[in-house]
Motif scaffolding. Sequence first.
Motif, PDB file in Angstrom:
ATOM      1  N   ASN A 175      20.927  31.638  -8.037  1.00  0.00           N
ATOM      2  CA  ASN A 175      20.348  30.829  -7.090  1.00  0.00           C
ATOM      3  C   ASN A 175      19.088  29.928  -8.110  1.00  0.00           C
ATOM      4  OD1 ASN A 175      19.365  29.568  -4.342  1.00  0.00           O
ATOM      5  ND2 ASN A 175      17.575  30.460  -5.104  1.00  0.00           N
ATOM      6  N   GLU A 176      18.611  30.522  -8.978  1.00  0.00           N
ATOM      7  CA  GLU A 176      17.666  29.809  -9.688  1.00  0.00           C
ATOM      8  C   GLU A 176      18.378  28.831 -10.457  1.00  0.00           C
ATOM      9  OE1 GLU A 176      14.648  30.197  -9.513  1.00  0.00           O
ATOM     10  OE2 GLU A 176      14.298  31.767  -8.217  1.00  0.00           O
ATOM     11  N   PHE A 177      19.652  28.920 -10.755  1.00  0.00           N
ATOM     12  CA  PHE A 177      20.395  27.892 -11.686  1.00  0.00           C
ATOM     13  C   PHE A 177      21.384  27.174 -10.874  1.00  0.00           C
ATOM     14  CE2 PHE A 177      18.749  31.060 -14.490  1.00  0.00           C
ATOM     15  CZ  PHE A 177      18.084  30.448 -15.307  1.00  0.00           C
ATOM     16  N   ARG A 178      21.073  27.069  -9.470  1.00  0.00           N
ATOM     17  CA  ARG A 178      22.136  26.653  -8.571  1.00  0.00           C
ATOM     18  C   ARG A 178      22.612  25.283  -9.165  1.00  0.00           C
ATOM     19  NH1 ARG A 178      17.244  27.139  -6.514  1.00  0.00           N
ATOM     20  NH2 ARG A 178      16.023  25.381  -6.054  1.00  0.00           N
ATOM     21  N   ASN A 179      21.872  24.395  -9.521  1.00  0.00           N
ATOM     22  CA  ASN A 179      22.428  23.016  -9.891  1.00  0.00           C
ATOM     23  C   ASN A 179      23.513  23.048 -10.871  1.00  0.00           C
ATOM     24  OD1 ASN A 179      20.341  21.768  -8.043  1.00  0.00           O
ATOM     25  ND2 ASN A 179      19.095  21.541  -9.583  1.00  0.00           N
ATOM     26  N   LYS A 180      23.353  24.042 -11.473  1.00  0.00           N
ATOM     27  CA  LYS A 180      24.548  24.068 -12.794  1.00  0.00           C
ATOM     28  C   LYS A 180      25.902  25.023 -12.103  1.00  0.00           C
ATOM     29  CE  LYS A 180      21.117  24.616 -16.349  1.00  0.00           C
ATOM     30  NZ  LYS A 180      21.518  23.446 -16.918  1.00  0.00           N
ATOM     31  N   MET A 181      25.782  25.324 -10.769  1.00  0.00           N
ATOM     32  CA  MET A 181      26.868  26.312 -10.380  1.00  0.00           C
ATOM     33  C   MET A 181      27.609  25.286  -9.528  1.00  0.00           C
ATOM     34  SD  MET A 181      26.291  29.302 -11.071  1.00  0.00           S
ATOM     35  CE  MET A 181      25.850  28.642 -12.702  1.00  0.00           C
ATOM     36  N   VAL A 182      27.586  24.127  -9.143  1.00  0.00           N
ATOM     37  CA  VAL A 182      28.485  23.142  -8.529  1.00  0.00           C
ATOM     38  C   VAL A 182      29.903  23.215  -9.096  1.00  0.00           C
ATOM     39  CG1 VAL A 182      28.832  21.126  -7.692  1.00  0.00           C
ATOM     40  CG2 VAL A 182      26.474  21.874  -7.731  1.00  0.00           C
ATOM     41  N   THR A 183      29.997  23.036 -10.393  1.00  0.00           N
ATOM     42  CA  THR A 183      31.139  22.964 -10.894  1.00  0.00           C
ATOM     43  C   THR A 183      32.009  24.312 -10.962  1.00  0.00           C
ATOM     44  OG1 THR A 183      30.422  21.096 -12.174  1.00  0.00           O
ATOM     45  CG2 THR A 183      32.375  22.323 -13.127  1.00  0.00           C
ATOM     46  N   TYR A 184      31.119  25.487 -11.072  1.00  0.00           N
ATOM     47  CA  TYR A 184      31.612  26.820 -11.248  1.00  0.00           C
ATOM     48  C   TYR A 184      31.544  27.477  -9.994  1.00  0.00           C
ATOM     49  CZ  TYR A 184      30.981  25.185 -15.868  1.00  0.00           C
ATOM     50  OH  TYR A 184      30.938  24.526 -17.608  1.00  0.00           O
ATOM     51  N   GLN A 185      31.411  27.149  -8.903  1.00  0.00           N
ATOM     52  CA  GLN A 185      31.249  27.675  -7.619  1.00  0.00           C
ATOM     53  C   GLN A 185      32.516  28.599  -7.338  1.00  0.00           C
ATOM     54  OE1 GLN A 185      31.408  25.399  -3.792  1.00  0.00           O
ATOM     55  NE2 GLN A 185      31.387  23.663  -5.007  1.00  0.00           N
TER      56      GLN A 185
END
Length: 1571
Positions: A1173-1183
Amino acid sequence: MYAWCKKTDNSEFISATEGYMPELTKLVGCTLPIVDTKSFKYRNPVSIEVLKWLGVRQEADVQLVVGNLLRISDDYITSDSTFSHMFPVLEKSVLKMYDYILSHTNDEVNTYIKEKLKNAAVILQDTTMKRPQEIVLNLPIDLSPYLYTINPRYKKYSDFFCLIGVTKKLTISKILEVLVCIVNDKGSEELSDAEITCMVHLTEPLPELLLPGNKIDSQMIKLPDDENKLTPIKDLWFDDTPWLQFRSKNIKPLHEKFTQRVARSMGVQSKREQTVNSLSKSDKFFQFGQHEDLTSRIHRILEGYPRDDSILKEILQNADDAGATEVIFIKDFRNLPAKSLPNEKWSDMQGPALCIYNDSYFTEQDLKGIQDLGIGTKRDDILKTGQYGVGFNVVYHITDAPSFWSKGGKIGEVVCIFDPHCKYVSMATPQKPGMMIDAKDLHETFADFHTGYLPMLTRDKAQGTLFRLPLRTKEMALSSKISGEDTNEKDIEKVVKLLEDQVFDCMIFLENVKKVKIGSIREEELVIEYEVASTMSGEDVSKQEDYNHYLKEISMKIKQKKDGAFSTTPKEISITLQITDNMKKKEDYLIVKQAGFLTNSPFPEKLQNAYENGQLQKLPRGGVAIFLSPKPKITGRAYCTLPLPVKTGLPVHVNGQFALDHESRRNLWKSEDSVQYLWNFQLGKFLVVPAYISALQEYKLYPLPARQFSTETIDLLQMIRHFESLFPKNNNASDNYWKDLVKSIYDKIANGRFNLFPVILDDTSNWFEINWVPVQIDDDFAGCFNTLDQYYKPKKTPQYATIQDATTQDATVLSSHKAHSKIDEEIELTRQLEDLENILVSLGMKVLKSAGWIRQEIKGAKTVSPELVLKFLKSHTNQGQSNGCILGELPRDVNQTSFKSVGNLKIVFEFVMKVITEEYSQNSSHKDSKSIDFLYGAPLLLRQNHQLDVFSEDSVVTVSKFCDLLPKYSDRFLSQDILPILEDYVSVYKPLKEWSIAEFADWCNGTDLHLSIGQDRMVSWKRGKPVSEPWLVMLWNFLNHHIKKSADNFGSISLENHLNPVKSFSILPVKTASNTFKLYPLSQADNVIDYVHLSPCDMNVMPVLKETAKILKNLRLPELHHLALDLYHEYRACDIVANMKHPIRLLEVLYTNTNCFASIETKEAEIILQYFNEFRNKMVTYQNKLKELKLYETHDGELITLNNMPKKCIRLRDSYPQVPSQGFQDWSSVSNVIILKRHSKLDDLFKTIGIEDTSPADLYLTYILRYFHGFSDEDQLCHLQYIKDNLLIKMERDFKPKREKLIQMLTQVKFISYRNEKTVASTFYEKENEVFDVMHELLEFPPPPFNDPTWRRFLIHAGLKNKVSEDNFVFFAETIAQEALSNGVTDKLKNQSLVLVNYLFKKKNDNNIQSICTRIKSIKFLEQESLPDDDYRIQINSQFGSCRNFIAFQDSYDYKRFDLIWSVKNVLKRNICDLARRDEFYVNWFQLLGISQNVDSTTFIRNMQNVCSSLTDKSVASRISLDDQKKLFETYYQFLQDKLPEVREELNNLKDYHTIFLPDDELLVPASQLF
């Protein structure tokens, strides 16, 4: 008719129409024939009526009566005989006519009689008749034979008399009219005592009649003198001053019987006034005073002047313009004798006064000018600034009547008095409100008056002027039109004190006045209390005289309107003025004066036109004054010879012949499009500006005592700051005019290249050794301002990495260290700035010691900037240039140049690079080579061998601070001393080349280093073999340096792109599961994980990172070893492995090892998700990969994976109380929706991966109610209970729109079990509704448990029918009607009918009331009004319909019409009619429902036929009481009476019926039997 009437017609017979009846004799008998009715023929009254019938006139009109009155007046007055004995007859007749006229007045009549009688003798007086002009209604005294009053008996006719011209009381015009009549009658004859007494009585009312300030026109009037002869008013006097001897024989005293009050009202002057007039025989006397409409104009002028020392300054200005050299302000607070005065009212002016003496005198032109308010003589003499112009009027702040004594020149010795109120001077008039008298013998004639002009001071003066300003007392202020403020002695003391405090300022620019004194009159002597004087050297006096002569020449040219008068060679002088007082105060001023504009100065066309038209009469003169002091600090003011109340904001005083505002002359003219404003602008820019600069140059070289000795540099700097304090500041300028002036000063200083800026060399020790240079505004390397401090900031004090890293003792030591460090840094910074300045000066650069604020005032002024220094250094090639850089031939050892050392070179280089660094940082995304190209040609290239050279494309050096990695190649690098300056510009500057990773790998090939660590395999690392730990750290720093420069952001580092050249190098230290250490090649970095390393930017997420790392450590993967690596570098080994800082890499590791989650707990799963969650902006592509992890907790606590799930997932937000969980498993299988448990810390993550949150309300709206059938009956009831008791109540407060949607959806949900199926709530009716309740047999009501009252509100929301609709009502009414028709009227039906009717009449405010009335009015569901069987009307005839059936509203009648229709029409029940009538203000139920309130004639006739037919039967009639029959027939007869026009024709239908009731005979008979 009357004895005095002249008859013209003796005819005895006239036609009847010509005659008038005898009663009109007194009204028209003198002009018209009167019929004689006294003879026998006409004595009979019938005969009189016959006369009237024949046309004898019985009335007269006003015109005839007025004609008769005029005839009587004319005949009576012109009669030759005396008929006084006939006056009683005359009086009766005239009074009769008065009465008639008064009784017939109106506007038209009034106009007529006023015109006809205004000059006629028609007013009774004694035994005669008089004209209106001879009568006064109220005349208290006998003034016959000139005026009369009316007899008291005629008072009631006063309005008539006034109408024709009689005056009510004695008026001024009437008095003057009589006086003229007396003068015409008596001529030069001597008057008798009686005649004089008559004139005295006649004039006594005059003082009361005259309005204040009014005078009578006495040219035609004469009054008796002491010899009883009529004498013109102007040649008379009355005695008001017995002590004064009157010398003229041509002026005679007024007769003693006339009072002074009457005499004054008649315009007779007093003996004193005539004495003053006698002085007018002198050829030096004329009426004196200011000419304009004075009091209001002066009042307006005073509003522009404050009531302060400006009063005295204006007088001082006037004296200077008049050429006076000495001025004395004298406080004379005596109360002078008030006996021998020119005017008794002047006694008010004999009190305390302020006197001002000067040693000049008034000219004839001055006397003329002081009377022209607001104009003055200055317009003709442009050398004069303020002499006796509008400014003189400020004296009216103090006094209402200023005066002055003046002696000298052609006017001799005179006293002039101003009297704007025309109150204190007898000769004063609005046209000339004042006087001037010959003062030569004034001390003999009016000694007390003369005392006010201080003879003890003036008597022996050959020339001089003394103003006397009597103070305005409180009594004077009450009536003053000039000012309502009084002035007392304290006020004068205050004003004089203000002048005393400012007199030094006033003396600075005065041209003539050299002494100013302040004194008081004490014991009849003048005592000087304060004295100030100005002096200058003999040389300066000569300069001033030449200057004044030049002014006169220019003045003459301007006065003669010669061409080029304003564009000539200017005259400029510099003088020193010393001002001292008797209190030992002294001030010295350096004054520069200039007259005339430069020949080439532009002169605006508008000014030229004004000059040619005579509208510009200004002298181009001005100057500045500098206070001579070691600290010449003053508050600059604007002067127009004297200081104006205008603070300029400049550090000097500015004088000029400015155009001032029109009235008060206290401020510069403001209107920018005016000639005056253009003049001020011209004066400032082309006269004051050059004078200002000349003053600075003069002061720069002025031999002040402090400048005579050698001193330290710090003292020289202080003296320079004192000098610079005379430079103006734009921000301090008080308005736009002075701001523009400041700008012009600096423009001229810069463009004129004036040497006003100091440069101090090392050996400078005296003021006069300072090198003064102009400021640089182009490329000539002149003086430039020192702004080095703008480019240097103190360094930040080193601190611990975190506060936890310091102990308490350490923190105390740190705080102390920081304080000392800050001081040391400031000292070091100052030293560094001084070193740089000295280096630049030694190189030949002119660095000014001027203050920085002066630079901001000069447009385009150069500063010591990196660009300018660089440009200056490049000038070293221009040998012989006066202002170029001194360096010598290059290349050479830096120690042998003007730099003298590497350290000095580095200081200059670092400064030059500041501008390039700023440009570089601003273009960090795209480094522009042009910024560094400035170095081409700069002598700043220093190699490692200390050789100084010029930067060029031919010399290329390698730039790197990691040369120790391969020591054998160190000779290829740039000098380490200047490397930090240039290392960031390697990529954009051709002479510089960076040492790359590829080049490092290439240089390693073939070496032992390559064989040991460059073979792409794991290598055991033990005891510093094959490489040492420091070397490894340096290598990673080298690699990090290049990675940092190439990386786009934190997570975009590419191993292949940046570390590929060393991919096979084993340089990654790793701790294995067996706690041994190995060096991994970079190609295997994906197999290594970092649990520990955290950068400072991640401190905010430290807890979750640590917790996650703790959980993941159980995976026992290869772990990065940190001991050997730099923990505080931005890019490290951990950045290329899977670590807590790189969530994507960590996700990849976990994704490939999903089996590690087999034993994970729900809490641990939550923590791992918190990490992502702390790095959620980076998780969009890897969701999708993130969803594959089995980390998601459902509503029932199970961990699941989300990817490839067929069902929709939602998260339910927290609520209180919580949504029931019953039945969700079965429901999910139906709805295909999964509800996840919500953790608030994961909200953002779930939003990122597309999992929606929903509120309880939205859950029910969107999902639960839509698939409500998925619950069992028990679970449904549980959820309905939650909606009823919680959701709807909470939403009522906060979510009303959504609540409405929820209610709407409830209406569609089938949740009530009924007859073996589910149905909606709208199937049922509310039992509590009285209509539904009474009609219950037709309806269905909710079954258990929903029949409980607690469900009522909820069921209504869900659609339970609780209101009777229009269709319901119509159906119920039709059902009742059908039931009554089929089974007869029962009590049950009556009750149902009554309930419906009551409900109907409660709907008066419904919008559909008209529609429902239309639909039900013809339905027969209403009970008919029925009478008991013993009612007499039922006994007469049965009721229509017999009340066996229900009736409809339509065609039924109001029960109030029962008697008129009961046998032929239905009558509505009484209670129904009453209900309808109750709301008739809101709704007309009778009209809407078709209920008849009015009975038509046909219906009435039919009913009456029935009644009469029945009553004809005596057996029927005998049963009915007489009273009842009488009452009934009275009702019928009243109806017929009201409807007679309408029923007249239909009454024939009753002719055969017994319709006439005879109560006395107890009979009912046909109408035909009556007569």
